[in-house]
Design an enzyme around this catalytic site. Structure first.
Site, mmCIF file in Angstrom:
data_model
loop_
_atom_site.group_PDB
_atom_site.id
_atom_site.type_symbol
_atom_site.label_atom_id
_atom_site.label_comp_id
_atom_site.label_asym_id
_atom_site.label_seq_id
_atom_site.Cartn_x
_atom_site.Cartn_y
_atom_site.Cartn_z
ATOM 1 N N LEU A 134 0.797 -1.231 0.000
ATOM 2 C CA LEU A 134 0.000 0.000 0.000
ATOM 3 C C LEU A 134 0.832 1.284 0.000
ATOM 4 C CD1 LEU A 134 -2.909 -1.081 2.364
ATOM 5 C CD2 LEU A 134 -2.777 -1.169 -0.129
ATOM 6 N N SER A 175 3.290 1.895 -16.086
ATOM 7 C CA SER A 175 3.948 3.180 -16.291
ATOM 8 C C SER A 175 2.952 4.316 -16.173
ATOM 9 C CB SER A 175 4.597 3.211 -17.673
ATOM 10 O OG SER A 175 5.255 4.440 -17.843
ATOM 11 N N GLY A 189 3.470 6.678 -13.432
ATOM 12 C CA GLY A 189 3.654 7.245 -12.102
ATOM 13 C C GLY A 189 2.378 7.194 -11.275
ATOM 14 N N LYS A 245 8.657 -2.838 -20.680
ATOM 15 C CA LYS A 245 8.683 -1.689 -19.762
ATOM 16 C C LYS A 245 10.102 -1.118 -19.683
ATOM 17 C CE LYS A 245 7.742 1.335 -16.615
ATOM 18 N NZ LYS A 245 8.404 1.279 -15.372
ATOM 19 N N HIS A 303 10.767 0.797 -22.762
ATOM 20 C CA HIS A 303 10.030 2.057 -22.636
ATOM 21 C C HIS A 303 10.879 3.076 -21.866
ATOM 22 C CE1 HIS A 303 7.823 4.689 -19.888
ATOM 23 N NE2 HIS A 303 6.960 4.880 -20.865
ATOM 24 N N ASN A 304 11.433 2.663 -20.749
ATOM 25 C CA ASN A 304 12.226 3.593 -19.940
ATOM 26 C C ASN A 304 13.475 4.052 -20.676
ATOM 27 O OD1 ASN A 304 10.288 2.856 -18.111
ATOM 28 N ND2 ASN A 304 11.691 2.683 -16.404
ATOM 29 N N GLU A 337 12.488 6.601 -23.101
ATOM 30 C CA GLU A 337 12.229 7.837 -22.359
ATOM 31 C C GLU A 337 13.550 8.608 -22.159
ATOM 32 O OE1 GLU A 337 9.881 7.134 -18.808
ATOM 33 O OE2 GLU A 337 11.136 8.554 -17.711
ATOM 34 N N ARG A 341 24.053 11.461 -19.450
ATOM 35 C CA ARG A 341 23.772 11.701 -18.028
ATOM 36 C C ARG A 341 25.047 11.492 -17.207
ATOM 37 N NH1 ARG A 341 17.722 9.816 -16.175
ATOM 38 N NH2 ARG A 341 16.641 10.429 -18.086
#
Ligand SMILES: *[C@@H]1O[C@H](CO)[C@@H](O)[C@H](O)[C@H]1NC(C)=O
Ligand SMILES: *[C@@H]1O[C@H](CO)[C@@H](O)[C@H](O)[C@H]1NC(C)=O
Ligand SMILES: CC(=O)N[C@H]1CO[C@H](CO)[C@@H](O)[C@@H]1O
Length: 485
Positions: A13, A131, A133, A186, A189-190, A193, A290
């Site tokens: 949770l 995905s 967020g 996934k 995908h990142n 991004e 980066r």
């Protein structure tokens, strides 16, 4: 025994978990919530879930008893050991055909392993990329489920209902493929991004340092671009970021320290690219950009010693060059997605997955960070030809790159003359030029390898036949197995 009334259970949770539960509740599903720290369950029911149909469980046994069969249980816990621990606790409580879904950020290889472990226990396992967020989880994420396909008919309704919708209500969720395919997709995908973000950064750098545009002018440019093929979430937030003013009334962006952080998912895509021998150069460069940015102190020192080209004023047509930058960005973006889909194709080959490429483009079309109108075009390309070898060979994208080509080359050569780093624009163009050459200089490479290591080579006229040449006339008896170059 408690009545089995819940459609699905969710363990974990934290905010993502809570939001997914509320999203499922909104769509009419009865969700049973559970958290290892059981007091969290009651907190959630008393607060965020107050007035909903969400029910809580006091223990895993309690949770399992409240579920309709086949039982559906989503894990949204920290990737790694925690997932294995919960699976180990759940297995003895479940019956054949029950379904465990891992919605966390697991590594696809772990998902491969868990699929085979649970198959041997007659349980179904799904690893789903999620995905978008916290906001996405609450109001419509992009969902990328893969694993045991027998589970899909039992979870499809829930998944597609809670997913983001695009166009005429098409859900950004479909079955991806076997084993860890959902988590692999996934991960890619990142990585994409990372590439999209770096491309925007390079465009910003060019606008700022060659065209000397101010922040409001740049914001306006991105707003305009958002009405073109580049219409996307990332372009939109870039416009908003450029406009944003700090409490002192000055723009915030130039005050932000230029060192990029990363959590590693882009890196994993680049590592997979190397592992499977797929030239996903743009994501690789985005990760390295980066890394270079994070060497701030070193760069500050170097900037005192290493001078670039002499400062010159841009003498061309500024408006025209701005449009050139837009086209360079668009063309580079096409290359990045072409490379991303090449990696998916290679992984599919590697693992024997049959991937639905158009479906993947649709899953990314909405709900997630890379959502864009552009992804709709990719979906259409795979609809026209599901066996499309490479995105660049689709008529629409072929023409798009062609239309951008001159601008793209102009931007890169101008940028180089001005000394602006453009790792992703540059690598995209190099890839394009490499991919479109029927003859590359690798003949020289093969000759070199054979010269020093007797690695052998093939002749163009006789592919499949490996020959060694005695290049020097004094060659020893080196065999290719003694070198690994
Ligand atoms: C970008 O375009 C979308 C529509 O495609 C629109 O909803 C959004 O407001 C635009 N954003 C900006 C900053 O122009
Ligand atoms: C390479 O050629 C030279 C000169 O003809 C010869 O002496 C030598 O044995 C050759 N080496 C091999 C490995 O065939
Ligand atoms: C395993 C598990 O369920 N843990 C979560 C319980 O709730 C807290 C806070 O809401 C989360 O941080 C834990 O991850």
């Amino acid at each position: 025994m408690a009545a089995s009334i819940a459609d699905i259970a969710l363990i974990g949770l934290a905010v993502m978990g809570q939001n997914l539960i509320l999203n499922m509740n909104d769509h009419g599903f009865v969700v049973c919530a559970y958290n290892r720290t059981v007091s969290k369950v009651q907190d959630f029911l008393n607060n965020e879930a107050k007035g909903t149909k969400v029910i809580g469980a006091q223990s895993l046994e309690d949770m399992v008893s409240k579920l309709k069969k086949p039982r559906r249980i989503i894990l949204l816990v920290k990737a790694g050991q925690a997932v294995d621990d919960f699976i180990a606790k759940l297995v003895p409580l479940l019956e054949p055909g029950d379904i465990i879904i891992d919605g966390g950020n697991s590594e696809y290889r772990d998902t491969n392993r868990r699929c085979s472990e649970l198959k041997s226990k007659n349980l179904l396992f799904v690893g789903s990329g999620v995905s978008g967020g916290e906001e996405g989880a609450r109001y419509g994420p992009s969902l990328m489920p893969g694993g045991h396909k027998e589970a899909w008919p039992h979870i499809k309704d829930i998944f597609q209902n809670i997913a983001a919708k695009v166009g005429t209500g098409e859900p950004c969720c479909d079955w991806v493929g076997d084993e860890g395919a959902g988590h692999f997709v996934k991960m890619v995908h990142n990585g994409i991004e990372y590439g999209d973000m770096q491309l925007i950064c390079e465009a910003y750098h060019l606008m700022k340092d060659i065209l000397h545009m101010d922040h409001d002018e740049m914001a306006k440019a991105f707003e305009d671009w958002n009405k073109t093929e580049l219409d996307s979430f990332l372009i939109e937030i870039t416009a908003n970021i450029l406009k944003f003013r700090d409490t002192d009334g000055k723009h915030l962006l130039p005050k932000i320290r230029d060192t990029a952080g990363q959590k590693g998912t882009g890196k994993w895509t680049a590592i997979s690219a190397l592992e499977y021998g797929t030239p996903v150069t743009l994501i690789g460069e985005a990760v390295f950009a980066r890394c270079l940015s994070s060497l701030k102190e070193e760069r500050v020192e170097a900037s005192k010693h290493l001078k670039g080209p002499k400062e010159a004023a841009f003498s061309g047509d500024k408006k025209k060059f701005l449009e050139d930058i837009r086209k360079a960005l668009y063309a580079s973006k096409i290359i990045s997605y072409a490379q991303g889909f090449m990696l998916l194709r290679q992984a599919a080959k590697e693992f024997g997955w049959s991937l639905n490429y158009g479906g993947i483009a649709l899953m990314w079309r909405g709900g997630c960070i890379i959502r864009s109108v552009f992804l709709g075009k990719i979906k259409e390309a795979f609809e026209r030809n599901p066996d499309l070898e490479n995105l660049l060979l689709d008529d629409f994208f072929k023409k798009a790159v062609q239309d951008c080509q001159e601008s793209w080359r102009r931007v890169i050569s101008t940028g180089i003359q001005f000394g602006i780093p453009m790792p992703c624009f540059g690598t995209a163009l190099s890839f394009f030029d490499g991919y479109r050459h029927d003859m590359l200089p690798a003949n020289m490479l093969q000759a070199q390898r054979d010269y020093f290591g007797a690695h052998t080579y093939e002749l163009l006229s006789k592919p499949g036949v490996y020959i060694h040449t005695n290049w020097t006339g004094h060659g020893g008896t080196v065999s290719s197995s003694s070198y690994n170059a």
